[in-house]
Design a protein around this motif. Structure first.
Motif, PDB file in Angstrom:
ATOM      1  N   ILE A 127      59.984   6.177 -36.571  1.00 42.63           N
ATOM      2  CA  ILE A 127      58.640   6.224 -36.455  1.00 42.63           C
ATOM      3  C   ILE A 127      58.186   7.042 -34.870  1.00 42.63           C
ATOM      4  O   ILE A 127      56.925   7.588 -35.470  1.00 42.63           O
ATOM      5  CB  ILE A 127      58.580   4.775 -36.517  1.00 42.63           C
ATOM      6  N   ARG A 128      58.942   6.501 -34.288  1.00 45.41           N
ATOM      7  CA  ARG A 128      58.189   6.807 -32.634  1.00 45.41           C
ATOM      8  C   ARG A 128      58.654   8.351 -33.200  1.00 45.41           C
ATOM      9  O   ARG A 128      57.883   9.168 -31.966  1.00 45.41           O
ATOM     10  CB  ARG A 128      59.071   6.615 -32.326  1.00 45.41           C
ATOM     11  N   ASP A 129      59.279   9.229 -33.864  1.00 47.92           N
ATOM     12  CA  ASP A 129      59.932  10.484 -33.763  1.00 47.92           C
ATOM     13  C   ASP A 129      58.840  11.088 -34.085  1.00 47.92           C
ATOM     14  O   ASP A 129      58.727  12.121 -34.160  1.00 47.92           O
ATOM     15  CB  ASP A 129      61.077  11.282 -34.399  1.00 47.92           C
ATOM     16  N   ALA A 130      58.365  10.555 -35.836  1.00 50.34           N
ATOM     17  CA  ALA A 130      57.100  10.733 -36.088  1.00 50.34           C
ATOM     18  C   ALA A 130      55.909  11.165 -35.773  1.00 50.34           C
ATOM     19  O   ALA A 130      55.154  11.779 -35.815  1.00 50.34           O
ATOM     20  CB  ALA A 130      57.327  10.266 -37.573  1.00 50.34           C
ATOM     21  N   PHE A 131      55.388  10.256 -34.822  1.00 49.48           N
ATOM     22  CA  PHE A 131      54.760   9.897 -33.569  1.00 49.48           C
ATOM     23  C   PHE A 131      54.370  11.181 -32.828  1.00 49.48           C
ATOM     24  O   PHE A 131      53.968  12.134 -32.296  1.00 49.48           O
ATOM     25  CB  PHE A 131      54.358   8.950 -33.461  1.00 49.48           C
ATOM     26  N   ALA A 132      55.860  11.307 -32.458  1.00 43.00           N
ATOM     27  CA  ALA A 132      55.938  12.703 -31.241  1.00 43.00           C
ATOM     28  C   ALA A 132      56.230  13.914 -32.211  1.00 43.00           C
ATOM     29  O   ALA A 132      55.533  15.032 -31.172  1.00 43.00           O
ATOM     30  CB  ALA A 132      57.777  12.320 -30.543  1.00 43.00           C
ATOM     31  N   SER A 176      48.302  14.061 -25.520  1.00 44.84           N
ATOM     32  CA  SER A 176      49.975  13.125 -24.922  1.00 44.84           C
ATOM     33  C   SER A 176      49.178  11.560 -25.905  1.00 44.84           C
ATOM     34  O   SER A 176      48.849  11.165 -26.628  1.00 44.84           O
ATOM     35  CB  SER A 176      49.730  12.236 -23.645  1.00 44.84           C
ATOM     36  N   LEU A 177      50.559  11.132 -27.067  1.00 49.33           N
ATOM     37  CA  LEU A 177      50.518  10.458 -27.584  1.00 49.33           C
ATOM     38  C   LEU A 177      51.313   9.392 -27.024  1.00 49.33           C
ATOM     39  O   LEU A 177      52.909   9.559 -27.253  1.00 49.33           O
ATOM     40  CB  LEU A 177      50.706  10.866 -29.309  1.00 49.33           C
ATOM     41  N   GLU A 178      51.546   7.858 -27.145  1.00 46.84           N
ATOM     42  CA  GLU A 178      52.237   6.873 -26.615  1.00 46.84           C
ATOM     43  C   GLU A 178      52.031   5.653 -27.359  1.00 46.84           C
ATOM     44  O   GLU A 178      51.549   5.176 -27.774  1.00 46.84           O
ATOM     45  CB  GLU A 178      52.069   6.079 -25.078  1.00 46.84           C
ATOM     46  N   VAL A 179      53.281   5.706 -27.749  1.00 48.57           N
ATOM     47  CA  VAL A 179      53.774   4.447 -29.406  1.00 48.57           C
ATOM     48  C   VAL A 179      54.018   3.189 -28.277  1.00 48.57           C
ATOM     49  O   VAL A 179      55.247   3.021 -27.278  1.00 48.57           O
ATOM     50  CB  VAL A 179      54.828   4.900 -29.733  1.00 48.57           C
ATOM     51  N   GLY A 180      53.943   2.052 -28.608  1.00 47.12           N
ATOM     52  CA  GLY A 180      53.362   0.861 -27.919  1.00 47.12           C
ATOM     53  C   GLY A 180      54.658   0.353 -28.693  1.00 47.12           C
ATOM     54  O   GLY A 180      56.056   0.445 -29.341  1.00 47.12           O
ATOM     55  N   GLU A 181      53.973  -1.498 -29.524  1.00 48.06           N
ATOM     56  CA  GLU A 181      54.937  -2.559 -29.696  1.00 48.06           C
ATOM     57  C   GLU A 181      55.270  -1.710 -31.253  1.00 48.06           C
ATOM     58  O   GLU A 181      54.035  -0.848 -32.002  1.00 48.06           O
ATOM     59  CB  GLU A 181      54.205  -2.973 -30.506  1.00 48.06           C
ATOM     60  N   HIS A 202      45.753  11.024 -26.254  1.00 41.77           N
ATOM     61  CA  HIS A 202      44.459  12.105 -25.496  1.00 41.77           C
ATOM     62  C   HIS A 202      44.807  12.746 -26.368  1.00 41.77           C
ATOM     63  O   HIS A 202      45.528  13.699 -26.144  1.00 41.77           O
ATOM     64  CB  HIS A 202      45.610  11.837 -23.648  1.00 41.77           C
ATOM     65  N   CYS A 203      43.018  12.970 -26.310  1.00 40.85           N
ATOM     66  CA  CYS A 203      43.416  14.040 -27.649  1.00 40.85           C
ATOM     67  C   CYS A 203      42.575  15.193 -27.320  1.00 40.85           C
ATOM     68  O   CYS A 203      41.458  14.542 -27.047  1.00 40.85           O
ATOM     69  CB  CYS A 203      43.608  13.711 -29.018  1.00 40.85           C
ATOM     70  N   SER A 204      42.406  16.591 -27.399  1.00 41.26           N
ATOM     71  CA  SER A 204      41.259  17.047 -28.281  1.00 41.26           C
ATOM     72  C   SER A 204      39.550  16.532 -28.663  1.00 41.26           C
ATOM     73  O   SER A 204      39.829  15.770 -29.538  1.00 41.26           O
ATOM     74  CB  SER A 204      41.125  18.516 -28.258  1.00 41.26           C
ATOM     75  N   SER A 205      38.135  17.455 -28.587  1.00 43.56           N
ATOM     76  CA  SER A 205      37.664  16.663 -29.988  1.00 43.56           C
ATOM     77  C   SER A 205      37.815  17.205 -31.285  1.00 43.56           C
ATOM     78  O   SER A 205      38.576  18.617 -31.258  1.00 43.56           O
ATOM     79  CB  SER A 205      35.834  17.205 -29.264  1.00 43.56           C
ATOM     80  N   GLY A 206      37.204  16.662 -31.792  1.00 46.41           N
ATOM     81  CA  GLY A 206      37.793  17.039 -33.160  1.00 46.41           C
ATOM     82  C   GLY A 206      38.551  16.043 -33.847  1.00 46.41           C
ATOM     83  O   GLY A 206      38.745  16.767 -35.437  1.00 46.41           O
ATOM     84  N   THR A 207      39.652  16.289 -32.887  1.00 47.16           N
ATOM     85  CA  THR A 207      41.170  14.708 -33.810  1.00 47.16           C
ATOM     86  C   THR A 207      40.774  13.980 -34.412  1.00 47.16           C
ATOM     87  O   THR A 207      39.965  13.225 -33.717  1.00 47.16           O
ATOM     88  CB  THR A 207      42.260  15.018 -32.502  1.00 47.16           C
TER      89      THR A 207
END
Length: 326
Positions: A127-132, A176-181, A202-207
Motif C-alpha cells: 500500500i505504501r509503495d502504491a501511494f509512493a 509530496s505524499l506522506e502516508v500515516g497510519e 501537497h499538490c498542484s492546483s487541479g490535482t
C-alpha cells in the motif's frame, strides 16, 4: 386567491445585516473552514447573509463531503480573487481500499468490492509503495463527478443524469505524499473488510485527491475511494487562520483586508501618491522590468492596483481603489 406576506419581523430576519464601513473597508477575503455536507455555493449563500452583501464569491471549489480552507471574497475582494491562482494546495485525507465507487468517495454508489482473499494478500508495504508511485509529475484522470465542463455542462451533472463520463488525463504535480497510519479493518463494526490509510498531500492546483484514492486502489487490484478530505491550505491561505461560519455569524469580519491580501498574494511595487492617483484614474505607469503581476502599494500602505508590464506600459489588470470609491 389570498397571498400571505412575511411579517416585518420575518423580512428583517431575511435581510442581510450590513457590516459597518465603506465598500473598501468591507472589501477583502475571509478564510472559511468549510463544514462537511455543504457545497461551496451554500457557503457563499450563508456568507452573503453574514456579511450583509450580495457581492460574495469563492476561489477553489470543495466537494460537499470535504472540509477546510475555502477562500471567500467580499465586495471588491470578489473581483480580486479572479486574479489569484492558488498554485499549490495541501490536504489531509483518509482512503479506504477494498471498494470502488461511482464518485471515488464514500457518497457514491459502490461499483465493485474486493474479495477477502485479495485484501488479505496485500501488505502494508504494498500500500505504501502504491501511494509512493503517485508522487511527482503524473498524468491523472479527473474524477467523473468533478466540476470540469464538457460541452458547457459540468461533468458531475452529466453523471447524475446517467451519462457515462470518462474525462481525459491531464498533467498534475504531487509535490509530496506522506502516508500515516495503515491498518486492516475486519471486525463487527465494519460492514466489510478493507484497508484504511491516512495521507497528507501537497499538490498542484487541479490535482484530485479522489483520483489518487481511485488510482491506488486500481493499482492494488482492490478498488479505492476517499472517506474523508480536509484542505489545510490553498496557496498562501492556511487553515490556522480560518474561521467557522458559526464564528462569523457571531462576529462578522474579514480575515484579510484588500490591502493585506493583495500584498500577500503578489510581489509589491512601491509607488508614490501621485502614481497612486494616476492608477486610480485608470492611467498606466512606466515599467520597471518586473515580471508577472504585482501589487502597486502607495506610501500609506493602500494597495491601489494589480499591474502587468507589457512593452512600455505597466498597466492595471485590476484597480482595487478606483477614483471616487471609498
Amino acid at each position: 386567491m389570498t397571498h400571505s406576506h412575511p411579517s416585518p419581523k420575518q423580512q428583517s430576519a431575511d435581510r442581510p445585516r450590513p457590516v459597518e464601513g465603506t465598500i473598501l473597508q468591507r472589501s477583502g477575503v475571509v478564510i472559511v473552514d468549510k463544514p462537511a455536507g455543504m457545497t461551496s455555493h451554500d457557503v457563499v449563500g450563508k456568507m452573503r447573509r453574514i456579511m450583509g452583501t450580495r457581492r460574495v464569491g469563492h476561489s477553489g471549489t470543495l466537494d460537499p463531503m470535504a472540509t477546510g480552507v475555502l477562500v471567500v471574497g467580499v465586495e471588491r475582494g470578489t473581483k480580486f480573487l479572479a486574479h489569484v491562482v492558488t498554485h499549490d494546495k495541501r490536504y489531509e485525507a483518509t482512503v479506504r481500499l477494498g471498494a470502488s465507487t461511482l464518485t471515488d468517495d464514500l457518497e457514491g454508489e459502490v461499483l465493485s468490492e474486493a474479495s477477502p482473499e485479495a485484501l488479505q494478500a496485500l501488505t502494508e508495504q504494498d500500500i505504501r509503495d502504491a501511494f509512493a508511485a503517485q508522487v511527482g509529475e503524473i498524468m491523472q484522470r479527473p474524477s467523473s463527478v468533478s466540476s470540469i465542463k464538457i460541452n458547457g455542462r459540468r461533468a458531475h451533472e452529466l453523471v447524475r443524469e446517467g451519462h457515462d463520463v470518462v474525462l481525459p488525463e491531464r498533467p498534475v504535480t504531487v509535490h509530496s505524499l506522506e502516508v500515516g497510519e495503515v491498518c486492516f479493518v475486519s471486525d463487527a463494526n465494519s460492514d466489510s473488510p478493507h484497508w484504511s490509510a491516512t495521507i497528507s498531500v501537497h499538490c498542484s492546483s487541479g490535482t484530485y485527491i479522489r483520483s489518487i484514492a481511485r488510482d491506488v486502489g486500481d493499482a492494488l487490484g482492490v478498488g479505492g475511494h476517499l472517506t474523508a478530505l480536509r484542505r489545510t491550505s490553498a496557496g498562501p491561505f492556511d487553515i490556522a487562520e480560518s474561521v467557522t461560519l458559526e464564528q462569523l455569524a457571531e462576529a462578522p469580519q474579514l480575515s484579510l483586508s484588500l490591502d493585506e491580501v493583495m500584498a500577500r498574494c503578489f510581489p509589491v511595487r512601491d509607488i508614490t501618491q501621485e502614481q497612486a492617483q494616476d492608477l486610480s484614474l485608470g492611467k498606466w505607469l512606466e515599467p520597471m522590468g518586473l515580471t508577472d503581476v504585482h501589487a502597486a502599494v502607495a506610501p500609506d500602505g493602500k494597495a491601489i492596483a494589480l499591474l502587468k508590464e507589457k512593452g512600455k506600459r505597466a498597466a492595471s489588470v485590476f484597480v482595487a481603489r478606483p477614483d471616487g470609491m471609498e
